[in-house]
Design a protein around this motif. Structure first.
Motif, PDB file in Angstrom:
ATOM      1  N   SER A  83       0.808  -1.231   0.000  1.00 49.59           N
ATOM      2  CA  SER A  83       0.000   0.000   0.000  1.00 49.59           C
ATOM      3  C   SER A  83       0.836   1.274   0.000  1.00 49.59           C
ATOM      4  O   SER A  83       0.389   2.321   0.488  1.00 49.59           O
ATOM      5  CB  SER A  83      -0.948   0.025   1.216  1.00 49.59           C
ATOM      6  OG  SER A  83      -1.762  -1.112   1.248  1.00 49.59           O
ATOM      7  N   ARG A 173       2.384   8.042   7.255  1.00 54.35           N
ATOM      8  CA  ARG A 173       1.252   8.364   6.384  1.00 54.35           C
ATOM      9  C   ARG A 173      -0.015   7.776   6.993  1.00 54.35           C
ATOM     10  O   ARG A 173      -0.165   6.549   7.085  1.00 54.35           O
ATOM     11  CB  ARG A 173       1.501   7.799   4.988  1.00 54.35           C
ATOM     12  CG  ARG A 173       0.450   8.135   3.937  1.00 54.35           C
ATOM     13  CD  ARG A 173       0.966   7.679   2.566  1.00 54.35           C
ATOM     14  NE  ARG A 173       0.012   7.947   1.506  1.00 54.35           N
ATOM     15  CZ  ARG A 173      -0.783   7.022   0.965  1.00 54.35           C
ATOM     16  NH1 ARG A 173      -0.749   5.781   1.406  1.00 54.35           N
ATOM     17  NH2 ARG A 173      -1.616   7.344   0.001  1.00 54.35           N
ATOM     18  N   LYS A 175      -3.744   6.578   7.168  1.00 59.14           N
ATOM     19  CA  LYS A 175      -4.614   5.961   6.172  1.00 59.14           C
ATOM     20  C   LYS A 175      -5.889   6.761   5.982  1.00 59.14           C
ATOM     21  O   LYS A 175      -6.401   7.383   6.919  1.00 59.14           O
ATOM     22  CB  LYS A 175      -4.955   4.538   6.612  1.00 59.14           C
ATOM     23  CG  LYS A 175      -5.705   3.716   5.570  1.00 59.14           C
ATOM     24  CD  LYS A 175      -5.892   2.289   6.052  1.00 59.14           C
ATOM     25  CE  LYS A 175      -6.570   1.425   4.998  1.00 59.14           C
ATOM     26  NZ  LYS A 175      -6.700   0.014   5.425  1.00 59.14           N
ATOM     27  N   GLN A 186       0.880   4.230   8.351  1.00 63.06           N
ATOM     28  CA  GLN A 186       1.883   3.470   7.625  1.00 63.06           C
ATOM     29  C   GLN A 186       3.240   4.114   7.872  1.00 63.06           C
ATOM     30  O   GLN A 186       3.383   5.334   7.745  1.00 63.06           O
ATOM     31  CB  GLN A 186       1.582   3.466   6.128  1.00 63.06           C
ATOM     32  CG  GLN A 186       2.573   2.678   5.289  1.00 63.06           C
ATOM     33  CD  GLN A 186       2.261   2.806   3.806  1.00 63.06           C
ATOM     34  OE1 GLN A 186       2.787   3.694   3.137  1.00 63.06           O
ATOM     35  NE2 GLN A 186       1.404   1.937   3.294  1.00 63.06           N
ATOM     36  N   ASP A 214      -2.157  -5.027   4.966  1.00 61.53           N
ATOM     37  CA  ASP A 214      -1.939  -3.998   3.951  1.00 61.53           C
ATOM     38  C   ASP A 214      -0.854  -3.010   4.371  1.00 61.53           C
ATOM     39  O   ASP A 214      -0.747  -1.918   3.814  1.00 61.53           O
ATOM     40  CB  ASP A 214      -3.240  -3.259   3.632  1.00 61.53           C
ATOM     41  CG  ASP A 214      -3.760  -2.451   4.822  1.00 61.53           C
ATOM     42  OD1 ASP A 214      -3.216  -2.585   5.945  1.00 61.53           O
ATOM     43  OD2 ASP A 214      -4.732  -1.684   4.634  1.00 61.53           O
ATOM     44  N   HIS A 216      -0.454  -1.346   7.240  1.00 58.75           N
ATOM     45  CA  HIS A 216      -0.829  -0.264   8.144  1.00 58.75           C
ATOM     46  C   HIS A 216      -0.849  -0.814   9.570  1.00 58.75           C
ATOM     47  O   HIS A 216      -1.042  -2.018   9.790  1.00 58.75           O
ATOM     48  CB  HIS A 216      -2.203   0.314   7.788  1.00 58.75           C
ATOM     49  CG  HIS A 216      -2.200   1.163   6.553  1.00 58.75           C
ATOM     50  ND1 HIS A 216      -2.376   0.634   5.286  1.00 58.75           N
ATOM     51  CD2 HIS A 216      -2.009   2.497   6.385  1.00 58.75           C
ATOM     52  CE1 HIS A 216      -2.321   1.611   4.394  1.00 58.75           C
ATOM     53  NE2 HIS A 216      -2.091   2.754   5.033  1.00 58.75           N
ATOM     54  N   THR A 218      -2.782  -0.274  13.187  1.00 69.80           N
ATOM     55  CA  THR A 218      -4.043   0.306  13.627  1.00 69.80           C
ATOM     56  C   THR A 218      -4.249   0.153  15.133  1.00 69.80           C
ATOM     57  O   THR A 218      -3.743  -0.775  15.767  1.00 69.80           O
ATOM     58  CB  THR A 218      -5.239  -0.360  12.904  1.00 69.80           C
ATOM     59  OG1 THR A 218      -5.282  -1.759  13.240  1.00 69.80           O
ATOM     60  CG2 THR A 218      -5.110  -0.218  11.395  1.00 69.80           C
ATOM     61  N   THR A 249      -4.729  12.791   6.686  1.00 74.13           N
ATOM     62  CA  THR A 249      -4.686  11.498   6.008  1.00 74.13           C
ATOM     63  C   THR A 249      -4.131  11.602   4.593  1.00 74.13           C
ATOM     64  O   THR A 249      -4.185  12.651   3.954  1.00 74.13           O
ATOM     65  CB  THR A 249      -6.094  10.871   5.937  1.00 74.13           C
ATOM     66  OG1 THR A 249      -6.946  11.702   5.147  1.00 74.13           O
ATOM     67  CG2 THR A 249      -6.677  10.713   7.332  1.00 74.13           C
ATOM     68  N   LYS A 250      -3.577  10.488   4.139  1.00 71.76           N
ATOM     69  CA  LYS A 250      -3.082  10.321   2.769  1.00 71.76           C
ATOM     70  C   LYS A 250      -1.960  11.285   2.398  1.00 71.76           C
ATOM     71  O   LYS A 250      -1.727  11.552   1.221  1.00 71.76           O
ATOM     72  CB  LYS A 250      -4.229  10.455   1.752  1.00 71.76           C
ATOM     73  CG  LYS A 250      -5.321   9.412   1.912  1.00 71.76           C
ATOM     74  CD  LYS A 250      -6.380   9.580   0.835  1.00 71.76           C
ATOM     75  CE  LYS A 250      -7.491   8.562   0.966  1.00 71.76           C
ATOM     76  NZ  LYS A 250      -8.514   8.695  -0.089  1.00 71.76           N
TER      77      LYS A 250
END
Length: 309
Positions: A83, A173, A175, A186, A214, A216, A218, A249-250
């Motif tokens: 990802s 980063r 999510k 991430q 993926d 990440h 959490t 985010t992102k």
């Protein structure tokens, strides 16, 4: 003299067909055991076909040399199963089979691959669905550095690159969908495989994050609106703590510290106290960079908590 309705020699009531019920029970037990065994086999088969992480899975680490075969593929602009926002700029990446991908534990680590024509250093970015434990799938660019493309598949050896030199420091980063109620981050540009990630919100107290397939990490229930402190530990015991990470985010938030820059210290020696570092100016596509500190935990070059297979 045998009483009616019993089997000779054992006085156990017989069935209507004259078969002792004890024999029936044995046959039923064997049948049940067979069904259970079949279900177990089917369960294993379904788990493997469904992409489940094998029970004894771990990314390549330490000085172990693996012998196998390599093919090649093109991921395009994708960051693979890990990802990532996209492939590395040099497009030198690799996909591993399920056992070495290890539920994303290998993501962001590096391998040195040796083939008939030479060597190449690649970043783990993807999982190869058709690869067994000794098969890897290189990017086209990486494959052509170690073999002729016309070969299609080439014999290779590969090993982990411990503490690879990297440009820049750790990145973070959040999510899409992350919020004060659900934390998902991430970690990038770490070089060595990661062992754990912990995060702390404004309320204080680090909480351990769970690794997802993926790539990440959490925390259910979230840890508040931020800013956050994130503590990262790799499989060799090196640890870094970044602070000032915002709930954006992102977007990539960059630090100036890399885990690979620290050397493990003997257990008898205290760790040096963390010191703040300055962060580079943010670009329009990035949020304000967090500050970061790094320290080496006690330990040797061997990875911690590696499964014994």
């Amino acid at each position: 003299m045998t009483a009616p309705g019993t089997a000779p020699d054992n006085d156990i009531p017989a069935g209507d067909d004259g078969t002792p019920r004890s024999s029936r029970r044995v046959r039923h037990w064997l049948a049940g055991a067979g069904v259970t065994a079949l279900a177990a086999v089917l369960g294993i088969t379904l788990a493997v076909r469904g992409g489940a992480t094998p029970a004894c899975a771990a990314p390549p680490t330490g000085n172990a040399v693996h012998k196998g075969k390599a093919s090649f593929y093109d991921a395009g602009r994708s960051g693979g199963n890990c990802s990532f926002p996209g492939p590395p700029a040099d497009r030198l990446y690799v996909a591993l089979g399920a056992s070495q991908y290890s539920g994303s534990a290998a993501c962001g680590s590096y391998l040195e691959v040796t083939g008939p024509k030479g060597k190449v250093r690649v970043m783990v970015m993807d999982q190869c669905g058709g690869c067994g434990p000794s098969k890897i799938d290189l990017s086209t660019e990486a494959f052509t550095k170690i073999a002729d493309r016309s070969q299609g598949i080439a014999p290779v050896t590969y090993r982990a690159v411990v503490n690879p030199p990297l440009d820049g420091g750790l990145t973070f980063r959040l999510k899409g969908g992350a919020s004060k109620y659900w934390f998902a981050v991430q970690v990038g540009n770490h070089g060595n495989p990661l062992r754990s990630v912990e995060a702390m919100g404004p309320g204080g107290g680090f909480r351990k994050a769970a690794r997802q397939s993926d790539n990440h990490w959490t925390i259910e229930g979230g840890i508040g609106p931020g800013p956050y402190s994130i503590r990262v530990t790799d499989v060799y015991g090196r640890q870094a703590t970044a602070t000032g990470i915002r709930m954006v985010t992102k977007q990539v938030q960059r630090s100036t510290v890399t885990l690979a820059s620290a050397s493990p210290t003997p257990s008898s020696s205290p760790s040096a106290p963390p010191s703040p570092t300055t962060a580079p100016a943010p670009t329009p596509t990035e949020s304000v960079a967090p500050t970061a500190t790094v320290e080496a935990l006690a330990g040797a070059a061997a990875p911690l908590d590696r499964p014994r297979c």
